[in-house]
Motif scaffolding. Structure first.
Motif, PDB file in Angstrom:
ATOM      1  N   GLN A 192     -25.355  47.325 -78.254  1.00 16.37           N
ATOM      2  CA  GLN A 192     -24.530  46.703 -79.289  1.00 16.37           C
ATOM      3  C   GLN A 192     -23.700  47.735 -80.029  1.00 16.37           C
ATOM      4  OE1 GLN A 192     -27.951  44.773 -81.095  1.00 16.37           O
ATOM      5  NE2 GLN A 192     -27.145  42.755 -80.583  1.00 16.37           N
ATOM      6  N   LEU A 193     -24.161  48.988 -80.014  1.00 17.38           N
ATOM      7  CA  LEU A 193     -23.435  50.048 -80.707  1.00 17.38           C
ATOM      8  C   LEU A 193     -22.378  50.709 -79.833  1.00 17.38           C
ATOM      9  CD1 LEU A 193     -26.435  51.687 -82.599  1.00 17.38           C
ATOM     10  CD2 LEU A 193     -24.525  50.457 -83.647  1.00 17.38           C
ATOM     11  N   LYS A 194     -22.236  50.257 -78.601  1.00 23.50           N
ATOM     12  CA  LYS A 194     -21.178  50.798 -77.733  1.00 23.50           C
ATOM     13  C   LYS A 194     -19.793  50.366 -78.231  1.00 23.50           C
ATOM     14  CE  LYS A 194     -21.901  50.842 -73.191  1.00 23.50           C
ATOM     15  NZ  LYS A 194     -22.068  52.244 -72.769  1.00 23.50           N
ATOM     16  N   PHE A 195     -19.769  49.371 -79.119  1.00 22.58           N
ATOM     17  CA  PHE A 195     -18.513  48.918 -79.718  1.00 22.58           C
ATOM     18  C   PHE A 195     -18.293  49.628 -81.055  1.00 22.58           C
ATOM     19  CE2 PHE A 195     -19.959  45.567 -76.974  1.00 22.58           C
ATOM     20  CZ  PHE A 195     -18.807  45.170 -76.320  1.00 22.58           C
ATOM     21  N   ASP A 196     -17.047  49.892 -81.357  1.00 23.43           N
ATOM     22  CA  ASP A 196     -16.707  50.460 -82.660  1.00 23.43           C
ATOM     23  C   ASP A 196     -16.737  49.328 -83.681  1.00 23.43           C
ATOM     24  OD1 ASP A 196     -15.781  51.775 -84.844  1.00 23.43           O
ATOM     25  OD2 ASP A 196     -13.981  52.577 -83.892  1.00 23.43           O
ATOM     26  N   LEU A 197     -17.782  49.301 -84.500  1.00 25.13           N
ATOM     27  CA  LEU A 197     -17.954  48.216 -85.463  1.00 25.13           C
ATOM     28  C   LEU A 197     -17.016  48.343 -86.660  1.00 25.13           C
ATOM     29  CD1 LEU A 197     -21.868  48.057 -85.466  1.00 25.13           C
ATOM     30  CD2 LEU A 197     -20.266  46.701 -84.111  1.00 25.13           C
ATOM     31  N   LYS A 198     -16.458  49.537 -86.862  1.00 22.71           N
ATOM     32  CA  LYS A 198     -15.539  49.815 -87.983  1.00 22.71           C
ATOM     33  C   LYS A 198     -16.239  49.763 -89.343  1.00 22.71           C
ATOM     34  CE  LYS A 198     -11.870  50.038 -85.298  1.00 22.71           C
ATOM     35  NZ  LYS A 198     -11.219  51.339 -84.996  1.00 22.71           N
ATOM     36  N   LYS A 199     -17.542  49.479 -89.343  1.00 23.83           N
ATOM     37  CA  LYS A 199     -18.306  49.431 -90.590  1.00 23.83           C
ATOM     38  C   LYS A 199     -19.712  49.952 -90.326  1.00 23.83           C
ATOM     39  CE  LYS A 199     -15.878  45.618 -92.834  1.00 23.83           C
ATOM     40  NZ  LYS A 199     -16.014  44.344 -93.590  1.00 23.83           N
ATOM     41  N   SER A 200     -20.366  50.382 -91.394  1.00 28.50           N
ATOM     42  CA  SER A 200     -21.752  50.843 -91.295  1.00 28.50           C
ATOM     43  C   SER A 200     -22.590  50.160 -92.364  1.00 28.50           C
ATOM     44  CB  SER A 200     -21.825  52.360 -91.481  1.00 28.50           C
ATOM     45  OG  SER A 200     -21.315  53.032 -90.347  1.00 28.50           O
ATOM     46  N   PRO A 201     -23.906  50.129 -92.193  1.00 30.05           N
ATOM     47  CA  PRO A 201     -24.778  49.472 -93.172  1.00 30.05           C
ATOM     48  C   PRO A 201     -24.955  50.294 -94.441  1.00 30.05           C
ATOM     49  CG  PRO A 201     -26.087  50.522 -91.474  1.00 30.05           C
ATOM     50  CD  PRO A 201     -24.651  50.670 -91.048  1.00 30.05           C
ATOM     51  N   LYS A 202     -25.395  49.625 -95.477  1.00 36.39           N
ATOM     52  CA  LYS A 202     -25.731  50.320 -96.723  1.00 36.39           C
ATOM     53  C   LYS A 202     -26.842  51.325 -96.471  1.00 36.39           C
ATOM     54  CE  LYS A 202     -25.847  51.212-101.130  1.00 36.39           C
ATOM     55  NZ  LYS A 202     -24.717  51.916-101.778  1.00 36.39           N
ATOM     56  N   ILE A 203     -27.862  50.899 -95.713  1.00 34.73           N
ATOM     57  CA  ILE A 203     -28.921  51.818 -95.287  1.00 34.73           C
ATOM     58  C   ILE A 203     -29.009  51.745 -93.767  1.00 34.73           C
ATOM     59  CG2 ILE A 203     -31.349  52.451 -95.415  1.00 34.73           C
ATOM     60  CD1 ILE A 203     -31.535  51.160 -98.105  1.00 34.73           C
ATOM     61  N   GLY A 204     -28.827  52.870 -93.128  1.00 34.58           N
ATOM     62  CA  GLY A 204     -28.982  52.950 -91.677  1.00 34.58           C
ATOM     63  C   GLY A 204     -30.220  53.753 -91.337  1.00 34.58           C
ATOM     64  N   VAL A 205     -31.059  53.219 -90.478  1.00 31.37           N
ATOM     65  CA  VAL A 205     -32.297  53.876 -90.083  1.00 31.37           C
ATOM     66  C   VAL A 205     -32.241  54.189 -88.590  1.00 31.37           C
ATOM     67  CG1 VAL A 205     -34.826  53.698 -90.004  1.00 31.37           C
ATOM     68  CG2 VAL A 205     -33.547  52.519 -91.819  1.00 31.37           C
ATOM     69  N   ILE A 206     -32.502  55.451 -88.228  1.00 35.28           N
ATOM     70  CA  ILE A 206     -32.649  55.819 -86.814  1.00 35.28           C
ATOM     71  C   ILE A 206     -34.058  56.365 -86.652  1.00 35.28           C
ATOM     72  CG2 ILE A 206     -31.790  57.151 -84.880  1.00 35.28           C
ATOM     73  CD1 ILE A 206     -29.083  57.281 -86.172  1.00 35.28           C
ATOM     74  N   THR A 207     -34.885  55.634 -85.915  1.00 36.72           N
ATOM     75  CA  THR A 207     -36.307  55.993 -85.807  1.00 36.72           C
ATOM     76  C   THR A 207     -36.507  57.262 -84.998  1.00 36.72           C
ATOM     77  OG1 THR A 207     -36.514  54.550 -83.868  1.00 36.72           O
ATOM     78  CG2 THR A 207     -37.065  53.604 -86.031  1.00 36.72           C
ATOM     79  N   ASN A 208     -35.749  57.441 -83.930  1.00 41.46           N
ATOM     80  CA  ASN A 208     -35.816  58.620 -83.061  1.00 41.46           C
ATOM     81  C   ASN A 208     -34.755  58.443 -81.981  1.00 41.46           C
ATOM     82  OD1 ASN A 208     -37.072  56.923 -80.917  1.00 41.46           O
ATOM     83  ND2 ASN A 208     -38.838  57.003 -82.270  1.00 41.46           N
TER      84      ASN A 208
END
Length: 486
Positions: A192-208
């Motif tokens: 789903q992130l292969k697309f340029d969403l042009k926006k990001s979340p208020k809080i983004g979490v990357i587990t690993n």
């Protein structure tokens, strides 16, 4: 009216994979808001449309599936099935595709129109009136996302949840019921992130981030950059929650412009979430807040401690009280197909971890059962195996209490070789390794080999598509065989 929705009203729109959970939701949404120039595509035969729809909507009951299918079938749009699949696609201004679109037959044709492609995730980000918390990662994202949702459900803030897994309900058709003061919590996959969403979340979490899904990407660097797409539009007023113990996510935090908070199970941090002895602690502005003890958690394993730390830290930086966080994480009992207990037969416990579709998942699972003799069932398909990909998993198997490894699938020989080489390099005797042809054979062999007090664990470390429809199908069949043995 939302300006993005207004833009869509003037577009010629095509929706691909309309029997799927994402495609059907998008189609119904477009009809709900009277967007007229829409065409719907599915590669199945027209006669198999209902069967295909039912197979892709795991989050719905049979009654709900029937109602949603009838709603979809009555839409005032042209349906193109297998014989006419992708007909008139060149006329589209916007093409909504599911996350697995590039694995569909004949979708080389879609690649010619890559600039026109969009997805349901982009709709959520452009339409949601509330702040978004979004989670991605190679492993642990489903558990972490669900933990965050369980925490926010106990606050006075109305929380909504959706995600990339078919077992998660899509809520696009309720998007305008969400109020600005609410919160939307999302699990997002690399596809789903292969697309340029042009926006990001208020809080983004990357587990690993570890090597995985490399058949979806040019190489590991491309996979890392795709994961980073979640954060690329964050501002200094936003937050990123990252794993300090993972080299890749730690490096991401060094140059990122949002406020960074790390979590770690290996060391104490100046700010962030970590362990002090057996206690889960958050430190911020030199103040420390105890969340709970490891012994208070129902979900076991170091990887799940990381998930709890990530979820707790996310909620804490948003402003949730630590008592609420403690109450939620200590009551959470986990998700299906993630170290899920199946049965106990003659003193032997059987666990199912079919969602462990990469080697790092097996490593975490084996460490969880380090105190009990373990019979491990692993193997399957990985279209692209990176150099040394199974090495860490193999070392963990050799260095823990694994007495037998039973392998199936296309990568069985590669895993066997990795374990044998790990045994030599660690100068330790490795487990007995046997290769079987079917899941039924491997499960029966585990049953016959097990002694009272042993644990039998299905944790494949591979994808399932060489032998099963998906990891859920693999899980269902394993459960069926185990319960038949009982």
């Amino acid at each position: 009216m939302n300006p993005y929705l207004t833009q869509l009203k003037s577009k010629n729109i095509h929706v691909i994979g309309v029997s799927g959970a994402e495609g059907s939701e998008v189609a119904i949404f477009l009809a709900k808001y009277r967007i007229k120039k829409v065409a719907l595509h599915d590669f199945c035969e027209k006669k198999d449309f209902q069967k295909s729809f039912f197979s892709f909507h795991d989050a719905l009951s049979q009654k709900e599936k029937k109602g949603e299918f009838n709603r979809l079938r009555r839409l005032p749009y042209k349906f193109y099935f297998r014989d006419e699949y992708l007909k008139n696609i060149e006329k589209a201004n916007v093409i909504f595709v599911p996350q697995s679109w590039f694995r569909y037959p004949f979708n080389d044709k879609l690649k010619k129109f890559e600039k026109k492609l969009s997805n349901i995730t982009k709709l959520y980000f452009n339409l949601c009136p509330a702040q978004i918390i979004a989670v991605t990662g190679t492993s642990g994202k489903s558990t972490t996302t669900r933990l965050i949702y369980e925490i926010f459900k106990k606050t006075n803030r109305h929380a909504y949840f959706t995600g990339n897994d078919r077992k998660n309900c899509q809520i696009l058709n309720n998007i305008f019921e969400i109020k600005p003061e609410d919160i939307l919590i999302m699990e997002i996959s690399n596809r789903q992130l292969k697309f340029d969403l042009k926006k990001s979340p208020k809080i983004g979490v990357i587990t690993n981030i570890t090597p995985n899904h490399l058949d979806d990407h040019r190489n590991f660097l491309d996979y890392v950059e795709t994961k980073y797409n979640l954060l690329q539009y964050q501002k200094p007023t936003d937050f990123a929650i990252l794993n300090y113990d993972n080299d890749t996510t730690r490096k991401i935090g060094k140059n990122h412009k949002a406020k960074i908070f790390y979590f770690s199970i290996q060391q104490q941090l100046q700010e962030g979430a970590f362990l002090v002895n057996n206690d889960l602690v958050i430190r911020k502005n030199k103040n420390e807040y105890k969340i709970c003890s490891i012994n208070d958690l129902k979900i076991k394993g170091k990887h799940n401690i990381q998930n709890v730390l990530a979820a707790s830290l996310c909620a804490f930086v948003y402003g949730v009280n630590t008592k609420i966080i403690r109450n939620a994480v200590t009551k959470f009992s986990g998700l299906k197909s993630r170290l899920e207990p199946i049965a106990e037969i003659k003193g032997v416990k059987y666990y199912e971890d079919s969602s462990a579709c990469n080697p790092d998942g097996v490593r975490a699972a084996v460490e969880t059962f380090s105190s009990t003799p373990l019979i491990l069932i692993a193997g399957g398909e990985r279209k692209i195996v990176s150099e040394s990909e199974f090495d860490e998993m193999a070392r963990t198997i050799v260095n823990n209490n694994v007495k037998i490894v039973l392998l199936i699938g296309k990568k069985a020989q590669i895993i066997k070789k990795a374990i044998n080489e790990a045994s030599l390099s660690c100068r330790k005797p490795g487990p007995i390794i046997q290769i079987c042809k079917t899941l039924e054979e491997v499960t029966v062999r585990a049953y016959k080999s097990a002694n009272r007090g042993d644990t039998v664990l299905l944790s494949p470390g591979c994808e399932s598509f060489d032998m099963f429809r998906d990891y859920r199908d693999r899980a269902r069949k394993f459960r069926k065989v185990v319960l038949a043995l009982k």
